[in-house]
Design a protein around this motif. Sequence first.
Motif, PDB file in Angstrom:
ATOM      1  N   SER A  26       5.353  27.320 -46.907  1.00 60.54           N
ATOM      2  CA  SER A  26       5.635  26.098 -46.155  1.00 60.54           C
ATOM      3  C   SER A  26       4.706  24.968 -46.578  1.00 60.54           C
ATOM      4  O   SER A  26       5.130  23.815 -46.702  1.00 60.54           O
ATOM      5  N   ALA A  27       3.440  25.296 -46.791  1.00 58.81           N
ATOM      6  CA  ALA A  27       2.469  24.279 -47.219  1.00 58.81           C
ATOM      7  C   ALA A  27       2.821  23.746 -48.605  1.00 58.81           C
ATOM      8  O   ALA A  27       2.646  22.550 -48.876  1.00 58.81           O
ATOM      9  N   LYS A  28       3.330  24.604 -49.452  1.00 63.60           N
ATOM     10  CA  LYS A  28       3.738  24.165 -50.787  1.00 63.60           C
ATOM     11  C   LYS A  28       4.893  23.168 -50.688  1.00 63.60           C
ATOM     12  O   LYS A  28       4.895  22.132 -51.370  1.00 63.60           O
ATOM     13  N   LYS A  29       5.858  23.454 -49.822  1.00 65.05           N
ATOM     14  CA  LYS A  29       6.982  22.528 -49.623  1.00 65.05           C
ATOM     15  C   LYS A  29       6.492  21.198 -49.050  1.00 65.05           C
ATOM     16  O   LYS A  29       6.937  20.128 -49.468  1.00 65.05           O
ATOM     17  N   ALA A  30       5.565  21.264 -48.088  1.00 66.33           N
ATOM     18  CA  ALA A  30       5.020  20.043 -47.493  1.00 66.33           C
ATOM     19  C   ALA A  30       4.242  19.250 -48.531  1.00 66.33           C
ATOM     20  O   ALA A  30       4.289  18.013 -48.545  1.00 66.33           O
ATOM     21  N   SER A  31       3.540  19.946 -49.415  1.00 64.89           N
ATOM     22  CA  SER A  31       2.786  19.286 -50.473  1.00 64.89           C
ATOM     23  C   SER A  31       3.714  18.493 -51.385  1.00 64.89           C
ATOM     24  O   SER A  31       3.405  17.358 -51.767  1.00 64.89           O
ATOM     25  N   VAL A  32       4.851  19.079 -51.716  1.00 69.16           N
ATOM     26  CA  VAL A  32       5.833  18.383 -52.554  1.00 69.16           C
ATOM     27  C   VAL A  32       6.359  17.141 -51.836  1.00 69.16           C
ATOM     28  O   VAL A  32       6.517  16.071 -52.443  1.00 69.16           O
ATOM     29  N   LYS A  35       3.724  14.455 -52.039  1.00 67.91           N
ATOM     30  CA  LYS A  35       3.680  13.902 -53.403  1.00 67.91           C
ATOM     31  C   LYS A  35       4.818  12.924 -53.640  1.00 67.91           C
ATOM     32  O   LYS A  35       4.665  11.953 -54.378  1.00 67.91           O
ATOM     33  N   ASN A  36       5.963  13.200 -53.014  1.00 70.83           N
ATOM     34  CA  ASN A  36       7.135  12.343 -53.189  1.00 70.83           C
ATOM     35  C   ASN A  36       7.138  11.133 -52.259  1.00 70.83           C
ATOM     36  O   ASN A  36       8.122  10.400 -52.205  1.00 70.83           O
ATOM     37  N   GLY A  37       6.071  10.954 -51.492  1.00 71.11           N
ATOM     38  CA  GLY A  37       5.934   9.745 -50.690  1.00 71.11           C
ATOM     39  C   GLY A  37       6.128   9.898 -49.199  1.00 71.11           C
ATOM     40  O   GLY A  37       6.055   8.919 -48.458  1.00 71.11           O
ATOM     41  N   SER A  38       6.406  11.100 -48.717  1.00 66.26           N
ATOM     42  CA  SER A  38       6.554  11.295 -47.274  1.00 66.26           C
ATOM     43  C   SER A  38       5.199  11.179 -46.594  1.00 66.26           C
ATOM     44  O   SER A  38       4.154  11.425 -47.195  1.00 66.26           O
ATOM     45  N   ARG A  39       5.226  10.818 -45.342  1.00 63.81           N
ATOM     46  CA  ARG A  39       3.998  10.800 -44.553  1.00 63.81           C
ATOM     47  C   ARG A  39       3.574  12.228 -44.261  1.00 63.81           C
ATOM     48  O   ARG A  39       4.392  13.146 -44.232  1.00 63.81           O
ATOM     49  N   LEU A  40       2.290  12.407 -44.040  1.00 63.84           N
ATOM     50  CA  LEU A  40       1.751  13.740 -43.790  1.00 63.84           C
ATOM     51  C   LEU A  40       2.382  14.351 -42.538  1.00 63.84           C
ATOM     52  O   LEU A  40       2.747  15.535 -42.536  1.00 63.84           O
ATOM     53  N   SER A  41       2.533  13.580 -41.487  1.00 56.36           N
ATOM     54  CA  SER A  41       3.115  14.108 -40.247  1.00 56.36           C
ATOM     55  C   SER A  41       4.557  14.546 -40.462  1.00 56.36           C
ATOM     56  O   SER A  41       4.999  15.550 -39.907  1.00 56.36           O
ATOM     57  N   GLU A  42       5.311  13.811 -41.289  1.00 59.66           N
ATOM     58  CA  GLU A  42       6.697  14.194 -41.579  1.00 59.66           C
ATOM     59  C   GLU A  42       6.738  15.480 -42.404  1.00 59.66           C
ATOM     60  O   GLU A  42       7.587  16.341 -42.184  1.00 59.66           O
ATOM     61  N   ALA A  43       5.823  15.601 -43.352  1.00 61.05           N
ATOM     62  CA  ALA A  43       5.774  16.808 -44.181  1.00 61.05           C
ATOM     63  C   ALA A  43       5.400  18.028 -43.339  1.00 61.05           C
ATOM     64  O   ALA A  43       5.974  19.107 -43.499  1.00 61.05           O
ATOM     65  N   LEU A  44       4.459  17.854 -42.417  1.00 61.51           N
ATOM     66  CA  LEU A  44       4.067  18.959 -41.540  1.00 61.51           C
ATOM     67  C   LEU A  44       5.195  19.320 -40.581  1.00 61.51           C
ATOM     68  O   LEU A  44       5.393  20.492 -40.260  1.00 61.51           O
ATOM     69  N   ALA A  45       5.949  18.328 -40.139  1.00 58.73           N
ATOM     70  CA  ALA A  45       7.093  18.600 -39.264  1.00 58.73           C
ATOM     71  C   ALA A  45       8.152  19.412 -39.999  1.00 58.73           C
ATOM     72  O   ALA A  45       8.808  20.275 -39.412  1.00 58.73           O
TER      73      ALA A  45
END
Length: 125
Positions: A26-32, A35-45
């Motif tokens: 999951s962290a790997k997907k959030a990291s991608v 990297k692609n410009g999403s906010r950290l909170s959106e990636a964690l969601a």
Amino acid sequence: ITNHALAPESLMLAGVASGSMRMAQSAKKASVLVKNGSRLSEALAAMHEFRASFLWIMSNAENQGDLGHTLLRLADAYEKEVERRANMVVALAAPVIITVIGIVIAAFIISIFMPILQLSSLVSG
């Protein structure tokens, strides 16, 4: 290098450090996503691993530009919660252990006296 540039690598390291394969993936997907410009909170969601209240606080901290301080406060709050729950488990463990030992001893005593009682009823009957 900005702090936001370190976020993808930090997510990857946190996922690996968790010791959970599911969390690491999951962290790997959030990291991608970051990297692609999403906010950290959106990636964690997108990970579906965090409480809604945690994500809401993260989103507000990003909007206010106070993410680092907020993450430290959240870490302290969650550490206290884990400590509280661990203390509760330890407090409940002693009565449970005493009860289990009592049941084992009672079963042992009953298993010793049952043949004696059966023998005495055969002798008297």
